[in-house]
Design an enzyme around this catalytic site. Sequence first.
Site, PDB file in Angstrom:
ATOM      1  CB  SER A  11      -0.584  -8.286  -0.447  1.00 54.62           C
ATOM      2  OG  SER A  11      -1.524  -9.238   0.440  1.00 54.62           O
ATOM      3  CE  LYS A  33      -4.594  -1.174   0.019  1.00 50.72           C
ATOM      4  NZ  LYS A  33      -5.858  -0.666  -0.553  1.00 50.72           N
TER       5      LYS A  33
END
Length: 332
Positions: free
Chosen positions: A315, A61
Site C-alpha cells: 500500500s 492515499k
Amino acid sequence: MKLEQRFDNPVTLHDIKKAAKLIHQVGRVTPLIQSMFLSRDVTGGEVYLKLENMQLTGSFKFRGAFNKINHLSAAEKARGVITASAGNHAQGVALTSKLLGIKAIVVMPKGAPLAKQQATSGYGAEVILHGDAFDEAHQFMEEEAIKSGYTIVDPYDDVDVIAGQGSIGLEILNQLADVDTVIVPVGGGGLISGIATAIKTVNPAIHLIGVQSERVHGMTASYQANEITTFGAGKTLADGTAVATPGKITFPITKHLVDEMILVNEDEIATAMKDLLQRAKVVAEGAGALPTAALEAHKIDSCWLENKKIVALVSGGNVDLEQVATNIDQFV
C-alpha cells in the site's frame, strides 16, 4: 454502532469507475508484478504484488484524496481543507491541494515518521503535530474544522475517499482477471472498503483478506464483535494503519464484503519489510508489508493459496531511512 443485517452499500461500482477515470488523469496505474519467492518458497501459488508504493506521493492515499477534493464545491475549496493523518493521506491531500491551488492543513500525531512530515510540508501543506496517536489527531482535526471553518477531508470514512481507493480494485481486475485471492492492509477501512466494493461486485467468488497489526487493530476487533470497537495497545511498525477505531461507513462495508481479517505481530512485519526489500527489491513501509507478513507467517489457510492466483497489496513505501537501517541491522 451495532451492525444491522440489512446492508446498503453507499459506494457503488459506478462511483468507483467515475473516480478511476478522474484519478487516472493525474495518478498512475501502478504495476502488478509476480513475486517469485512468495510464489515458489512461501505459498505454492502465484503471488503478485500490487505496487502502490509507486503511486504519486508513494502511497495509495493519493487516489482517495484526489477524488474527494475534486468533488468539493467551490465554496468548500475556498475555505481550505483540513485532515488528520499519520502521513500518507497527509501527502495525498497536500499534493492534491497544491495541484488545485487550495490551502491545506494537516494534523499529524507527534510520533508521525519524520519523512512523512517533511514530505507533507514539502507539498505546501501546513503541518500541525498533535496527540500521541492518530485518534487524538483526528479529534483535534474535527474541533479545528468547527472552529476555523476548514473543509474536512477524512482519511477513510468518506464515500468519495472510499471510491477513490476502490480504483485499485478495478486495476487488479484489469491486470489479473482470474485472480483468486486478494490481501489488503487495513487501518480505518477506506482502502479495503473500496477494493471490496469493486472486486466483490464484479466477482463475489474472489476471497478477500484484510491484515492488521496485533498492536492496533480496531477493524479486526470490530469485525469479530459485530460492532464498532476500539483496540489500540502500543505503537506499531505499521503506523499507516494504526487506527484504533474504524469508520462508521467503512465498518459495515468491511464486515459484509471482506471474507476474513488476520493479525500479524511486529517481528512478522519487520521480516516482511526486510524480505520485500531484499528479495523483491520493493521498499515497503510497515503497513505496506502487512499482506506479505501474513503470507510469510502462514496465517492464511493454504486452500486460498496453493495453485491460486494471489494479489498482495503493497500500500505504500514512505518509510524513514533510519527505520530501514534499524530493520536491516536486526537481521544482519
